[in-house]
Design a protein around this motif. Structure first.
Motif, PDB file in Angstrom:
ATOM      1  N   VAL A   1     -36.402  -5.958-118.219  1.00 39.93           N
ATOM      2  CA  VAL A   1     -37.495  -5.998-117.254  1.00 39.93           C
ATOM      3  C   VAL A   1     -36.928  -5.553-115.914  1.00 39.93           C
ATOM      4  CG1 VAL A   1     -39.162  -7.472-116.047  1.00 39.93           C
ATOM      5  CG2 VAL A   1     -38.635  -7.905-118.470  1.00 39.93           C
ATOM      6  N   VAL A   2     -37.612  -4.614-115.277  1.00 39.73           N
ATOM      7  CA  VAL A   2     -37.173  -4.110-113.978  1.00 39.73           C
ATOM      8  C   VAL A   2     -38.298  -4.353-112.974  1.00 39.73           C
ATOM      9  CG1 VAL A   2     -36.376  -2.104-112.669  1.00 39.73           C
ATOM     10  CG2 VAL A   2     -35.831  -2.291-115.113  1.00 39.73           C
ATOM     11  N   ARG A   3     -37.967  -5.056-111.901  1.00 42.01           N
ATOM     12  CA  ARG A   3     -38.916  -5.287-110.808  1.00 42.01           C
ATOM     13  C   ARG A   3     -38.507  -4.370-109.661  1.00 42.01           C
ATOM     14  NH1 ARG A   3     -37.524  -9.620-113.476  1.00 42.01           N
ATOM     15  NH2 ARG A   3     -39.117 -10.990-114.334  1.00 42.01           N
ATOM     16  N   ILE A   4     -39.365  -3.406-109.363  1.00 46.38           N
ATOM     17  CA  ILE A   4     -39.058  -2.407-108.343  1.00 46.38           C
ATOM     18  C   ILE A   4     -39.852  -2.747-107.082  1.00 46.38           C
ATOM     19  CG2 ILE A   4     -39.049   0.051-107.781  1.00 46.38           C
ATOM     20  CD1 ILE A   4     -39.286   0.492-110.916  1.00 46.38           C
ATOM     21  N   PRO A   5     -39.174  -3.128-106.018  1.00 49.53           N
ATOM     22  CA  PRO A   5     -39.895  -3.454-104.784  1.00 49.53           C
ATOM     23  C   PRO A   5     -40.580  -2.219-104.205  1.00 49.53           C
ATOM     24  CG  PRO A   5     -37.602  -4.203-104.684  1.00 49.53           C
ATOM     25  CD  PRO A   5     -37.733  -3.311-105.880  1.00 49.53           C
ATOM     26  N   ALA A   6     -41.616  -2.447-103.449  1.00 51.74           N
ATOM     27  CA  ALA A   6     -42.278  -1.352-102.730  1.00 51.74           C
ATOM     28  C   ALA A   6     -41.272  -0.713-101.779  1.00 51.74           C
ATOM     29  CB  ALA A   6     -43.472  -1.878-101.952  1.00 51.74           C
ATOM     30  N   ASN A   7     -41.463   0.565-101.541  1.00 53.64           N
ATOM     31  CA  ASN A   7     -40.706   1.331-100.545  1.00 53.64           C
ATOM     32  C   ASN A   7     -39.238   1.523-100.891  1.00 53.64           C
ATOM     33  OD1 ASN A   7     -43.128   1.434 -98.881  1.00 53.64           O
ATOM     34  ND2 ASN A   7     -42.705  -0.716 -98.435  1.00 53.64           N
ATOM     35  N   VAL A   8     -38.882   1.422-102.184  1.00 56.86           N
ATOM     36  CA  VAL A   8     -37.514   1.637-102.646  1.00 56.86           C
ATOM     37  C   VAL A   8     -37.468   2.937-103.452  1.00 56.86           C
ATOM     38  CG1 VAL A   8     -35.693   0.776-104.180  1.00 56.86           C
ATOM     39  CG2 VAL A   8     -36.899  -0.804-102.666  1.00 56.86           C
ATOM     40  N   LYS A   9     -36.613   3.855-103.047  1.00 55.16           N
ATOM     41  CA  LYS A   9     -36.463   5.133-103.746  1.00 55.16           C
ATOM     42  C   LYS A   9     -35.693   4.888-105.042  1.00 55.16           C
ATOM     43  CE  LYS A   9     -35.095   9.913-102.803  1.00 55.16           C
ATOM     44  NZ  LYS A   9     -34.479  10.803-101.804  1.00 55.16           N
TER      45      LYS A   9
ATOM     46  N   GLU B   1     -48.229  -0.996-112.101  1.00 50.54           N
ATOM     47  CA  GLU B   1     -48.269  -0.782-110.657  1.00 50.54           C
ATOM     48  C   GLU B   1     -48.728  -2.083-110.013  1.00 50.54           C
ATOM     49  OE1 GLU B   1     -47.223   2.020-109.147  1.00 50.54           O
ATOM     50  OE2 GLU B   1     -46.771   2.818-111.129  1.00 50.54           O
ATOM     51  N   VAL B   2     -47.886  -2.666-109.183  1.00 54.19           N
ATOM     52  CA  VAL B   2     -48.224  -3.925-108.524  1.00 54.19           C
ATOM     53  C   VAL B   2     -49.253  -3.629-107.429  1.00 54.19           C
ATOM     54  CG1 VAL B   2     -47.310  -5.858-107.185  1.00 54.19           C
ATOM     55  CG2 VAL B   2     -45.936  -4.848-109.031  1.00 54.19           C
ATOM     56  N   PRO B   3     -50.377  -4.343-107.433  1.00 59.84           N
ATOM     57  CA  PRO B   3     -51.384  -4.107-106.394  1.00 59.84           C
ATOM     58  C   PRO B   3     -50.823  -4.374-104.996  1.00 59.84           C
ATOM     59  CG  PRO B   3     -52.305  -5.427-108.178  1.00 59.84           C
ATOM     60  CD  PRO B   3     -50.810  -5.346-108.409  1.00 59.84           C
ATOM     61  N   GLY B   4     -51.331  -3.631-104.041  1.00 61.28           N
ATOM     62  CA  GLY B   4     -50.898  -3.792-102.660  1.00 61.28           C
ATOM     63  C   GLY B   4     -51.857  -3.093-101.720  1.00 61.28           C
TER      64      GLY B   4
ATOM     65  N   GLY C   1     -45.273  -1.920-105.304  1.00 60.64           N
ATOM     66  CA  GLY C   1     -44.088  -1.809-106.140  1.00 60.64           C
ATOM     67  C   GLY C   1     -44.484  -1.556-107.586  1.00 60.64           C
ATOM     68  N   GLN C   2     -43.550  -1.762-108.482  1.00 69.75           N
ATOM     69  CA  GLN C   2     -43.772  -1.464-109.895  1.00 69.75           C
ATOM     70  C   GLN C   2     -42.931  -2.412-110.744  1.00 69.75           C
ATOM     71  OE1 GLN C   2     -42.240   2.378-111.431  1.00 69.75           O
ATOM     72  NE2 GLN C   2     -44.295   2.744-112.221  1.00 69.75           N
ATOM     73  N   ILE C   3     -43.419  -2.697-111.939  1.00 68.91           N
ATOM     74  CA  ILE C   3     -42.671  -3.483-112.917  1.00 68.91           C
ATOM     75  C   ILE C   3     -42.578  -2.647-114.182  1.00 68.91           C
ATOM     76  CG2 ILE C   3     -42.601  -5.590-114.319  1.00 68.91           C
ATOM     77  CD1 ILE C   3     -44.321  -6.907-112.089  1.00 68.91           C
TER      78      ILE C   3
END
Length: 137
Positions: free
Chosen positions: A90-98, A115-118, A63-65
């Motif tokens: 602040v925006v927390r964007i989950p992985a796999n979200v368009k 970029e949130v590690p994964g 995901g991304q912040i």
């Protein structure tokens, strides 16, 4: 960076014209603040600039912040209304979200993108944001 007639100053050095520019409408600048272990970039969008719809894929984590620093912008997830952004948002964007993000049509915008590690992460770039829908915001 400009907001109307007044100039806004970034606390970071403005980066080079964004090398991912083919995935943006308008001009943006990217200054990578960190590339080891975790990707952190300062992105400045000129008025009217926004990135295309995209997805930060990850099998696990990811995901991304976005940490918004200056100006005014938009963030939108597919199927949801656009959300106005300003310094301190602040925006927390989950992985796999368009989603997409960028400046308003009349103001510059600056954010830090983390970029949130994964596991098995990759970014998929999709279609541009619909011009009429963007201008209606």
């Amino acid at each position: 960076m400009q907001r109307g007639r007044e100039k806004m100053k970034s606390i970071f050095k403005r980066g080079e014209v964004n090398p991912y520019g083919k995935f943006f409408d308008g001009t943006s600048y990217l200054n990578m603040l960190n590339t080891e272990n975790i990707s952190v970039g300062d992105v400045i969008f000129e008025p009217g600039c926004r990135n295309h719809w995209h997805i930060h894929h990850a099998k696990n984590g990811g995901g991304q912040i976005l940490l918004c620093l200056a100006g005014h912008g938009w963030y939108q997830e597919e199927g949801k209304p656009a959300q106005a952004l300003e310094a301190g948002s602040v925006v927390r964007i989950p992985a796999n979200v368009k989603h997409w993000h960028g400046a308003t049509k009349d103001d510059s915008f600056e954010h830090i993108a983390i970029e949130v590690p994964g596991e098995e992460t990759k970014t998929e770039w999709c279609e541009p944001v619909d011009e009429k829908a963007y201008l209606a915001l």
